[in-house]
Write an enzyme that holds these catalytic residues in place. Structure first.
Site, PDB file in Angstrom:
ATOM      1  N   GLU A 157     104.037  83.476  88.355  1.00 25.05           N
ATOM      2  CA  GLU A 157     104.064  84.201  89.638  1.00 25.05           C
ATOM      3  C   GLU A 157     105.502  84.608  90.004  1.00 25.05           C
ATOM      4  OE1 GLU A 157     101.127  85.194  90.949  1.00 25.05           O
ATOM      5  OE2 GLU A 157     102.469  86.371  92.209  1.00 25.05           O
TER       6      GLU A 157
HETATM    7  C1  LIG Z   1     100.496  78.273  81.968  1.00 24.10           C
HETATM    8  C2  LIG Z   1     100.690  79.712  82.311  1.00 24.10           C
HETATM    9  C3  LIG Z   1      99.775  80.337  83.127  1.00 24.10           C
HETATM   10  C4  LIG Z   1      99.930  81.694  83.414  1.00 24.10           C
HETATM   11  N1  LIG Z   1      98.970  82.331  84.158  1.00 24.10           N
HETATM   12  C5  LIG Z   1      98.995  83.676  84.251  1.00 24.10           C
HETATM   13  C6  LIG Z   1      97.901  84.399  84.816  1.00 24.10           C
HETATM   14  O1  LIG Z   1      96.923  83.805  85.255  1.00 24.10           O
HETATM   15  N2  LIG Z   1      97.966  85.754  84.835  1.00 24.10           N
HETATM   16  C7  LIG Z   1      99.023  86.431  84.352  1.00 24.10           C
HETATM   17  O2  LIG Z   1      99.003  87.646  84.384  1.00 24.10           O
HETATM   18  N3  LIG Z   1     100.088  85.794  83.817  1.00 24.10           N
HETATM   19  C8  LIG Z   1     100.090  84.432  83.744  1.00 24.10           C
HETATM   20  N4  LIG Z   1     101.142  83.763  83.192  1.00 24.10           N
HETATM   21  C9  LIG Z   1     102.288  84.509  82.722  1.00 24.10           C
HETATM   22  C10 LIG Z   1     103.519  84.303  83.600  1.00 24.10           C
HETATM   23  O3  LIG Z   1     103.373  84.969  84.820  1.00 24.10           O
HETATM   24  C11 LIG Z   1     104.731  84.789  82.785  1.00 24.10           C
HETATM   25  O4  LIG Z   1     104.939  83.821  81.772  1.00 24.10           O
HETATM   26  C12 LIG Z   1     105.970  84.958  83.641  1.00 24.10           C
HETATM   27  O5  LIG Z   1     105.818  86.048  84.494  1.00 24.10           O
HETATM   28  C13 LIG Z   1     107.232  85.166  82.797  1.00 24.10           C
HETATM   29  O6  LIG Z   1     107.043  86.148  81.819  1.00 24.10           O
HETATM   30  P1  LIG Z   1     107.433  85.838  80.292  1.00 24.10           P
HETATM   31  O7  LIG Z   1     106.746  84.575  79.911  1.00 24.10           O
HETATM   32  O8  LIG Z   1     107.150  87.037  79.480  1.00 24.10           O
HETATM   33  O9  LIG Z   1     108.974  85.540  80.339  1.00 24.10           O
HETATM   34  P2  LIG Z   1     110.165  86.623  80.315  1.00 24.10           P
HETATM   35  O10 LIG Z   1     109.860  87.705  81.281  1.00 24.10           O
HETATM   36  O11 LIG Z   1     110.432  86.976  78.899  1.00 24.10           O
HETATM   37  O12 LIG Z   1     111.359  85.758  80.896  1.00 24.10           O
HETATM   38  C14 LIG Z   1     112.127  84.833  80.096  1.00 24.10           C
HETATM   39  C15 LIG Z   1     113.361  84.408  80.876  1.00 24.10           C
HETATM   40  O13 LIG Z   1     114.184  85.568  81.118  1.00 24.10           O
HETATM   41  C16 LIG Z   1     114.407  85.741  82.493  1.00 24.10           C
HETATM   42  N5  LIG Z   1     114.381  87.151  82.835  1.00 24.10           N
HETATM   43  C17 LIG Z   1     113.489  88.091  82.464  1.00 24.10           C
HETATM   44  N6  LIG Z   1     113.802  89.271  83.005  1.00 24.10           N
HETATM   45  C18 LIG Z   1     114.901  89.079  83.746  1.00 24.10           C
HETATM   46  C19 LIG Z   1     115.708  89.915  84.561  1.00 24.10           C
HETATM   47  N7  LIG Z   1     115.408  91.181  84.771  1.00 24.10           N
HETATM   48  N8  LIG Z   1     116.783  89.366  85.193  1.00 24.10           N
HETATM   49  C20 LIG Z   1     117.077  88.058  85.045  1.00 24.10           C
HETATM   50  N9  LIG Z   1     116.360  87.229  84.283  1.00 24.10           N
HETATM   51  C21 LIG Z   1     115.278  87.726  83.649  1.00 24.10           C
HETATM   52  C22 LIG Z   1     113.285  85.003  83.196  1.00 24.10           C
HETATM   53  O14 LIG Z   1     113.634  84.590  84.518  1.00 24.10           O
HETATM   54  C23 LIG Z   1     113.047  83.825  82.248  1.00 24.10           C
HETATM   55  O15 LIG Z   1     113.934  82.805  82.560  1.00 24.10           O
HETATM   56  C24 LIG Z   1     101.032  82.401  82.919  1.00 24.10           C
HETATM   57  C25 LIG Z   1     101.979  81.745  82.118  1.00 24.10           C
HETATM   58  C26 LIG Z   1     101.800  80.432  81.794  1.00 24.10           C
HETATM   59  C27 LIG Z   1     102.786  79.786  80.865  1.00 24.10           C
END
Ligand SMILES: Cc1cc2nc3c(=O)[nH]c(=O)nc-3n(C[C@H](O)[C@H](O)[C@H](O)COP(=O)(O)OP(=O)(O)OC[C@H]3O[C@@H](n4cnc5c(N)ncnc54)[C@H](O)[C@@H]3O)c2cc1C
Length: 596
Positions: free
Chosen positions: A438
């Site tokens: 989120e």
């Molecule tokens: C258990 C679990 C349940 C989930 N449930 C749902 C769900 O029900 N529905 C759904 O749609 N998604 C869900 N998610 C997905 C979740 O919302 C994403 O994992 C989250 O938004 C982060 O995206 P990412 O994993 O691709 O990480 P990334 O976006 O790749 O981020 C990796 C790191 O880089 C940093 N970062 C990325 N972009 C920037 C930026 N512009 N500036 C500074 N820092 C940055 C982030 O803060 C983080 O520390 C779930 C994930 C998990 C693990």
């Protein structure tokens, strides 16, 4: 196993004495209700939490869902929970009457969420269903509402938020799932989504995905994203070509399956139904985000709450060593570890984080209710801007500080905390996801500093300063509180100085530099906001102590914890402010790479 996961006396204090929840019934939207109705609603949540959730904390962790031959089986206790909560009417308790709800304020349903998730956050299914149903209720056609909302609110159909794709996590503007318009007004959906919580399971009859995708030919970026209802099984009972392609095995919250889903993968026959207008999908999602983020903040506070009460109980029972001044009196019996200053420090930290976070979450929920219910335009604007400003903090502080609090809960247990004999190792794992989903802490912090603070020329900040100013004014005339009122006043001035400094950098156009330490700014801001919540609690505790002799221990404990927060946590703001006004830049990409 601990016997307590939340404190009803504390919840009542925050809801009714500090935040005066029953005053919300003065608005026509809530006029049918009174404190008795709120109490009954909370009581029915406690019944479910005590009987159907808390006893299964370990079971859902130990028996994580598996995907076998295309089917996801979850622990049997989840079906019983969904049945009971569906029948109780709690899933949609805050929905409008016309959408099948009871128009209970979000302030009260936040309290319900806190209780349920403190009891067993591994059964976190219904928050997703109500979030998905709310999207249909707020933006969908009458046909969609009639077809989907009732079964979802009954707990028979699971709802999901289906956003994330492998290449699009934080950056949702990069999603590629597609929607092709069909002659009958429906859409053919193609693509894959990952990490979808409760994305498939056998404790429900159907799964209703609220999915974002791009209609063919839509503009790039956020302006080309539309929202669809995509059921797993169509209304006529036929399969809608949604495939469970994989299940993630996670660090914590193991009771809830996180699914990798394929849409249209088998027969290119997955149908979606547009919610609202084309290309407004992300906008609709953003409008629902405040509730979802408050929900995640509540999850953080809830898990930290369960861990705190477990640690408190253990610390009262575990004998170890003697008081530091009696170290050599070896013939004296050992004392309970709660008597050691270092253990008390850790317990006070946990208590101050749990109760401070909950107060902030109730404060934010109350402004949410006022913004929704008031007819007065100025009051609406004020409440709305306060929600906008407070929400990223209410999402982040309980999760980030909640993690630290649970780490201290593990520490209170010593070696036993690291074992599976006690529940805190699980809570330590369970909370870890909350600063990630989120919107990660990094993204929330950029939202706070980059969008919320400057919004409407700093109007939200001004409203917050007025609210905190009122609290300070009330406290300053009380001899026992004036010291803390002044500490908060000075600290808020420091926050203001840091903000002006950062706005100067923003004004120069160097946005990367301006936002480079946004997460530290978030921490600085949060510590001030939670100190404000503690001063509010201190004021009420002092009033009650002067009015009567009932419950003195409870109120004195509140004042003591307030003092702890001001003496041990608020001083951290000095270091944060120093860094945030420091001109040395160390984290921005430069020609030379230092990370190796
Ligand atoms: C258990 C679990 C349940 C989930 N449930 C749902 C769900 O029900 N529905 C759904 O749609 N998604 C869900 N998610 C997905 C979740 O919302 C994403 O994992 C989250 O938004 C982060 O995206 P990412 O994993 O691709 O990480 P990334 O976006 O790749 O981020 C990796 C790191 O880089 C940093 N970062 C990325 N972009 C920037 C930026 N512009 N500036 C500074 N820092 C940055 C982030 O803060 C983080 O520390 C779930 C994930 C998990 C693990």
């Amino acid at each position: 196993m601990a016997t307590q996961y939340f404190n009803k006396r504390n919840l009542d204090f925050l809801l009714y004495e500090v935040h005066e929840a029953e005053k919300l019934t003065q608005f026509p939207r809530f006029a049918d209700h009174n404190k008795e109705v709120f109490d009954m609603t909370i009581e029915s949540a406690i019944q479910i939490a005590d009987n159907l959730m808390f006893p299964f904390v370990k079971a859902v962790d130990k028996n994580q869902p598996e995907l076998i031959e295309g089917k996801v089986s979850v622990h049997p206790s989840i079906k019983n929970y969904l049945k009971a909560i569906g029948e109780s009417g709690l899933i949609g308790a805050d929905f409008d009457y016309e959408d099948g709800g009871a128009q209970i304020p979000v302030t009260i349903t936040s309290a319900l969420g806190y209780i349920l998730m403190a009891a067993n956050n591994g059964m976190m299914y219904t928050g997703l269903t109500s979030g998905a149903a709310r999207l249909i209720a707020n933006f969908g056609s009458q046909e969609l509402k009639d077809a989907y909302i009732p079964k979802m609110l009954e707990g028979k159909w699971q709802g999901t938020m289906c956003l994330t794709e492998p290449q699009a996590g934080s950056s949702l503007s990069d999603i590629v799932a597609t929607a092709e318009p069909l002659p009958d007004g429906t859409y053919k959906i193609r693509g894959q989504k990952i990490f979808i919580s409760a994305g498939d399971h056998d404790a429900c009859d159907n799964v209703i995905h609220l999915l974002i995708g791009r209609i063919k030919g839509a503009p790039l970026g956020t302006k080309g994203i539309s929202l669809f209802v995509v059921p797993k099984i169509r209304l006529d009972g036929s399969d809608n070509d949604v495939t469970s392609m994989g299940i993630y095995h996670k660090l914590g919250q193991k009771g809830v399956p996180a699914m990798h889903l394929g849409f249209g993968d088998k027969q290119d026959d997955c149908i979606g139904y547009l919610v609202g207008e084309e290309n407004k999908g992300l906008n609709y999602m953003f409008q629902m985000m405040n509730e979802a983020r408050i929900g995640v903040g509540l999850t953080g506070a809830s898990i930290a709450s369960a861990a705190y009460y477990a640690a408190l109980e253990y610390a009262k029972e575990r004998p170890q060593s003697r008081r530091l001044n009696q170290k050599h009196a070896l013939d004296a019996p050992q004392i309970a570890i709660i008597q050691h200053p270092d253990v008390r420090r850790m317990l006070l930290f946990q208590k101050s984080v749990v109760e401070g976070s909950l107060s902030l979450l109730i404060e934010t929920s109350k402004h949410f209710d006022i913004a929704e219910a008031t007819m007065d335009e100025e009051e609406k604007r004020r409440a709305h801007l306060l929600v906008e400003l407070l929400t990223p903090i209410a999402k982040t502080f309980p999760c980030e500080y909640g993690m630290l609090a649970i780490s201290d809960a593990v520490q209170c247990f010593g070696g036993y905390g690291f074992t599976e004999d006690f529940p805190v190792e699980q809570f330590y794992r369970d909370i870890r996801i909350t600063p990630i989903y989120e919107g990660t802490t990094g993204i929330q912090s950029q939202d706070l500093l980059g969008r919320k603070v400057p919004m409407e020329n700093g109007k939200a900040m001004q409203f917050l300063a007025e609210e905190a100013g009122n609290t300070i004014k009330q406290a300053i005339s009380d001899e026992k509180l004036s010291k803390y009122a002044i500490l908060l006043k000075n600290s808020l001035e420091k926050l203001q100085k840091v903000t002006m400094h950062l706005m100067g950098i923003a004004g120069s156009g160097d946005i990367e530099r301006y936002l480079s330490d946004a997460t530290l700014y978030m921490e600085l801001f949060s510590l001030n906001v939670v100190a404000w919540q503690w001063l509010k609690q201190g004021i009420i505790a002092r009033q009650k102590l002067s009015e009567s002799t009932i419950d003195n221990d409870f109120y004195e404990s509140k004042i003591h914890t307030m003092k702890y927060f001001f003496h041990y946590q608020l001083p951290k703001t000095d270091g944060l402010a120093t860094r945030l006004t420091d001109t040395e830049v160390l984290t921005i990409v430069s020609e030379k790479e230092y990370l190796m």
